[in-house]
Enzyme design. Sequence first.
Site, mmCIF file in Angstrom:
data_model
loop_
_atom_site.group_PDB
_atom_site.id
_atom_site.type_symbol
_atom_site.label_atom_id
_atom_site.label_comp_id
_atom_site.label_asym_id
_atom_site.label_seq_id
_atom_site.Cartn_x
_atom_site.Cartn_y
_atom_site.Cartn_z
ATOM 1 N N TYR A 115 24.727 84.570 55.244
ATOM 2 C CA TYR A 115 24.048 85.382 54.500
ATOM 3 C C TYR A 115 23.142 86.326 55.271
ATOM 4 C CZ TYR A 115 21.333 87.733 50.963
ATOM 5 O OH TYR A 115 20.569 88.758 50.276
ATOM 6 N N TRP A 119 19.077 82.193 43.604
ATOM 7 C CA TRP A 119 18.483 83.731 43.281
ATOM 8 C C TRP A 119 17.841 83.648 42.028
ATOM 9 C CZ3 TRP A 119 21.657 84.098 47.133
ATOM 10 C CH2 TRP A 119 21.637 85.181 48.028
ATOM 11 N N TRP A 142 16.778 85.546 38.999
ATOM 12 C CA TRP A 142 17.424 85.790 37.534
ATOM 13 C C TRP A 142 18.661 85.211 37.197
ATOM 14 C CZ3 TRP A 142 19.186 91.122 35.463
ATOM 15 C CH2 TRP A 142 19.799 91.828 36.438
ATOM 16 N N ASP A 143 19.580 85.017 38.548
ATOM 17 C CA ASP A 143 20.672 84.236 38.227
ATOM 18 C C ASP A 143 20.462 82.943 37.588
ATOM 19 O OD1 ASP A 143 21.158 86.074 40.717
ATOM 20 O OD2 ASP A 143 23.244 85.372 40.292
ATOM 21 N N ASP A 190 21.026 96.839 42.836
ATOM 22 C CA ASP A 190 20.913 97.397 44.442
ATOM 23 C C ASP A 190 21.050 98.583 44.885
ATOM 24 O OD1 ASP A 190 20.755 94.381 44.194
ATOM 25 O OD2 ASP A 190 21.802 94.233 45.892
ATOM 26 N N GLU A 208 32.259 88.608 39.584
ATOM 27 C CA GLU A 208 30.961 89.098 39.546
ATOM 28 C C GLU A 208 30.895 90.397 38.839
ATOM 29 O OE1 GLU A 208 29.553 90.056 43.667
ATOM 30 O OE2 GLU A 208 27.460 90.136 42.923
ATOM 31 N N GLY A 267 17.696 94.167 40.914
ATOM 32 C CA GLY A 267 19.084 93.499 40.699
ATOM 33 C C GLY A 267 20.285 94.666 40.940
ATOM 34 N N TYR A 284 26.674 84.441 48.000
ATOM 35 C CA TYR A 284 25.306 84.202 47.830
ATOM 36 C C TYR A 284 25.034 82.394 47.938
ATOM 37 C CZ TYR A 284 25.544 89.015 45.980
ATOM 38 O OH TYR A 284 25.850 90.278 45.747
ATOM 39 N N TRP A 297 26.707 98.730 41.424
ATOM 40 C CA TRP A 297 25.919 99.049 40.267
ATOM 41 C C TRP A 297 25.999 100.537 39.943
ATOM 42 C CZ3 TRP A 297 23.818 95.812 36.732
ATOM 43 C CH2 TRP A 297 23.578 94.724 37.129
HETATM 44 C C1 DGY Z 1 22.380 91.013 48.017
HETATM 45 O O1 DGY Z 1 22.296 90.561 49.281
HETATM 46 O O2 DGY Z 1 23.473 91.646 47.724
HETATM 47 C C2 DGY Z 1 21.603 90.673 47.075
HETATM 48 O O3 DGY Z 1 21.731 91.586 45.971
HETATM 49 C C3 DGY Z 1 20.043 90.977 47.367
HETATM 50 O O4 DGY Z 1 19.353 90.178 46.513
#
Ligand code: DGY
Length: 426
Positions: free
Chosen positions: A81, A33, A35-36, A163, A392, A161, A29, A349
């Site tokens: 990314y 981001w 909320w991060d 996903d 994470e 968040g 990442y 998740w």
């Molecule tokens: C990702 O790319 O994994 C993110 O969760 C999208 O924001």
Amino acid sequence: MANELIEHAIEILRKNDQGTYTVPTHGLYPFQWNWDSALTALGMGYYDEDRAWVELTTLMDHQWEDGMVPHIIFHKEDEGYFPGPDVWRTGRSLPTSGITQPPVSGFAVRRLYERATDKAKAAEQARPLLAKIDAWHDWFYRCRDPHGSGLVALIHPWESGRDNSVDWDIAFERVPTDGVEPFQRRDLQHADASHRPTQAQYERYIYLVQLFRSLNWDNSKLHDASPFQIVDPGFNGILIRSCADLADLAEKLGHPEIAARNRARAEAGVAAMEALWSEADSQYLCFDRKAGVMIKNASIAGLLAVFAPIPKNRAEQIGARLMDMGKQAKYLVPSQPVGSDLYDGKRYWRGPVWLIVNFMISNGLARAGQSDVVDRIVSDSLSLIEKGGFAEYYDPMTGEPCGGKTFTWTAAMVIEFLSNADREAA
Ligand code: DGY
């Protein structure tokens, strides 16, 4: 031990600090981001208050004219990314994504102010943020609750968040994949494929991005046009808490109109949440707005709602449910109940424990006086870190660290837990 952990957490925050914003982790990442960033500011506040305000200010500087605050800000080019700015094509001079994320900013700005050593200076730093966060809240209710139910809907799983939550499985079947442009995922270069969402899910994520892009990211159209509209109690709980906290701070800093608007939003939100309560599950559930049905899956979303100022009896029921879950899970709080049909302890998740959610749940429970369950969550969270480092997310049975490594918000939450601030406040 506590000091050592805090030192290590600060080291991670500094390593991921880009000067005016922080990346969640290098590689997986590489941008800012939403909320991060807001949760990271809380950890930063312990060793550099000014830098913490800069983090929030940078985030809010990229607010759209309609009030939305995007979920990713692409400060620099990075080939590592997907999907990057060339896929989103939102037309911003500094590229951003076109969807949002849980608004923890109202909570963060109040908490930073409350803890500030120099209140006059903190008031100056907070003041410009109040109007921006207020406009973001207004955007939520205008664009994501266009029919005035009191609760907002997500139109893309990335907005929650969470996903690849089991919560979305049935609704996601409605999202087609025809016309999805060929793409190459980059996340699998940085993380184990068995810890990440599937290819079929990615195709649907991209279908939604393409659909919204075809509507020129016009938020007066996106909600109704989306085949995916989910009312998530965790997301709404965060929004309600952000409204309530913004109201308190605005009151204190002499902005009664912002305070009144946000107080009204929070009250309406708490009242509307009752429709999501499931007595059988002793928690809230998601609602599929497009299909008009409740989603019968007792995920972490309905527990995270305790972050909002919900009625005391609801917080007690959630506390009892968590204690019950704690008999099965070695580490609280699994994102999907251990032993449920679709539980997968390592896949993002669909089972793993996330420290940011543990923090928000325990913060809400502490306010409701549920100290036993708070103690259990804090102790499980710290055991995970001692055993597996600042990952994470973690497997709730084995404690195995999963996903990205040296993770910023995990480090920030460790500082929060060790500072013990919630238990002092409770
Ligand atoms: C990702 O790319 O994994 C993110 O969760 C999208 O924001």
